[in-house]
Design a protein around this motif. Structure first.
Motif, PDB file in Angstrom:
ATOM      1  N   ARG A 151      11.983   1.379  -9.453  1.00  0.00           N
ATOM      2  CA  ARG A 151      10.906   1.648  -8.497  1.00  0.00           C
ATOM      3  C   ARG A 151      10.649   0.419  -7.632  1.00  0.00           C
ATOM      4  NH1 ARG A 151       6.668   4.587 -12.409  1.00  0.00           N
ATOM      5  NH2 ARG A 151       7.429   2.958 -13.809  1.00  0.00           N
ATOM      6  N   ILE A 205       8.067  -0.943  -4.836  1.00  0.00           N
ATOM      7  CA  ILE A 205       6.759  -0.655  -4.241  1.00  0.00           C
ATOM      8  C   ILE A 205       6.488  -1.638  -3.105  1.00  0.00           C
ATOM      9  CG2 ILE A 205       5.946   0.350  -6.408  1.00  0.00           C
ATOM     10  CD1 ILE A 205       4.323  -2.166  -6.947  1.00  0.00           C
ATOM     11  N   ASP A 213       8.275   3.602  -3.312  1.00  0.00           N
ATOM     12  CA  ASP A 213       7.877   4.356  -4.507  1.00  0.00           C
ATOM     13  C   ASP A 213       6.449   4.074  -4.942  1.00  0.00           C
ATOM     14  OD1 ASP A 213      10.541   5.326  -4.717  1.00  0.00           O
ATOM     15  OD2 ASP A 213      11.126   3.408  -5.599  1.00  0.00           O
ATOM     16  N   GLY A 214       5.723   3.311  -4.143  1.00  0.00           N
ATOM     17  CA  GLY A 214       4.365   3.000  -4.545  1.00  0.00           C
ATOM     18  C   GLY A 214       3.856   1.814  -3.768  1.00  0.00           C
TER      19      GLY A 214
END
Ligand code: PGA
Length: 248
Positions: free
Chosen positions: A203, A205, A225-226
């Protein structure tokens, strides 16, 4: 499918009572959010209280830093063992403020990451270029160096990578979705070169002046992803809106 990861980095803000206050208004608003990893990184003094208050909730606790030894004569430091002991699942490592004000090098970042993983604590590895580096066309070189050195002799297990362009942190000057996507795609490609199909799993971010106003446009980017959120995570209402991106 990569599960979204939205983290609050409170930096040097909030006392214990401020932490309790935030949590009591935040939890009821996000308790039904089951498809996002919601993370809060309070200062060390609030960690135990936050861990207790959030025990049976859907919110994960993180520390803002960690030391690379397990125990011993290191005045002022906190070890991965101590973090794991209170239920802390992640530590932010290599934030640009630590690199800048506390002289953290890629080598120190690497030692912290390895120690955190050994101690059962995941790492949110922060990387990102300065304005000078971007303007000199060195963004990808910086990212490559920080990934390669930060993850030297380790892998992407338990790692979340935070792309935080230094020029966007606390400045109100967010990267455009295009700039974020370009950097994230590069990071994913670099992870792919080093770790094969982990490139698709890890992930990545974005951090740097994320707000309720810009989160939706960042989260539609394929490789974002964030978010790692500083200033806009200090008010429960604003962080709730960020956690609930693209739902309004
Ligand atoms: P900011 O901070 O959201 O206040 O820009 C982000 C960070 O430094 O993690």
């Amino acid at each position: 499918m990569r599960r979204p990861f939205i983290a609050a980095n409170w930096k040097m803000n909030k006392t214990v009572s401020g932490t309790r206050e935030f949590i009591s208004s935040f939890i009821p608003e996000v308790k039904d959010v089951t498809d996002v990893d919601i993370v809060i990184a309070p200062p060390f003094t609030s960690l135990v209280v936050a861990a207790e208050e959030l025990k049976n909730s859907n919110v994960i606790i993180a520390a803002q830093d960690v030391f690379y030894e397990e125990k011993g004569a290191y005045t002022g430091e906190v070890s991965p063992l101590m973090l794991a002991d209170i239920g802390c699942r992640y530590a932010i490592i290599g934030h640009s403020e630590r690199r800048q004000y506390f002289d953290e090098t890629d080598e120190i970042v690497n030692r912290k990451i390895k120690a955190a993983k050994r101690g059962g604590v995941g790492a949110i590895l922060c990387i990102g270029e300065s304005l000078e580096e971007r303007e000199a066309g060195k963004t990808f070189d910086v990212l490559e160096r920080e990934i390669d050195k930060g993850l030297f002799e380790t892998d992407t297990g338990d790692i979340v990578i935070a792309y935080e362009p230094i020029w966007a942190i606390g400045t109100g000057k967010t990267a455009t979705p295009e700039q974020a996507q370009e950097a994230h795609a590069y990071i994913r490609e670099r992870i792919g070169v080093k770790y094969g199909n982990k490139g698709d799993e890890v992930r990545i971010i974005y951090g740097g002046s994320v707000t309720p106003e810009n989160i939706d446009s960042l989260m539609v980017c394929k490789d974002v992803d964030g978010a790692l959120v500083g200033g806009a995570s200090l008010k429960a209402e604003s962080f709730v809106r960020i956690v609930k991106f693209n739902r309004f």
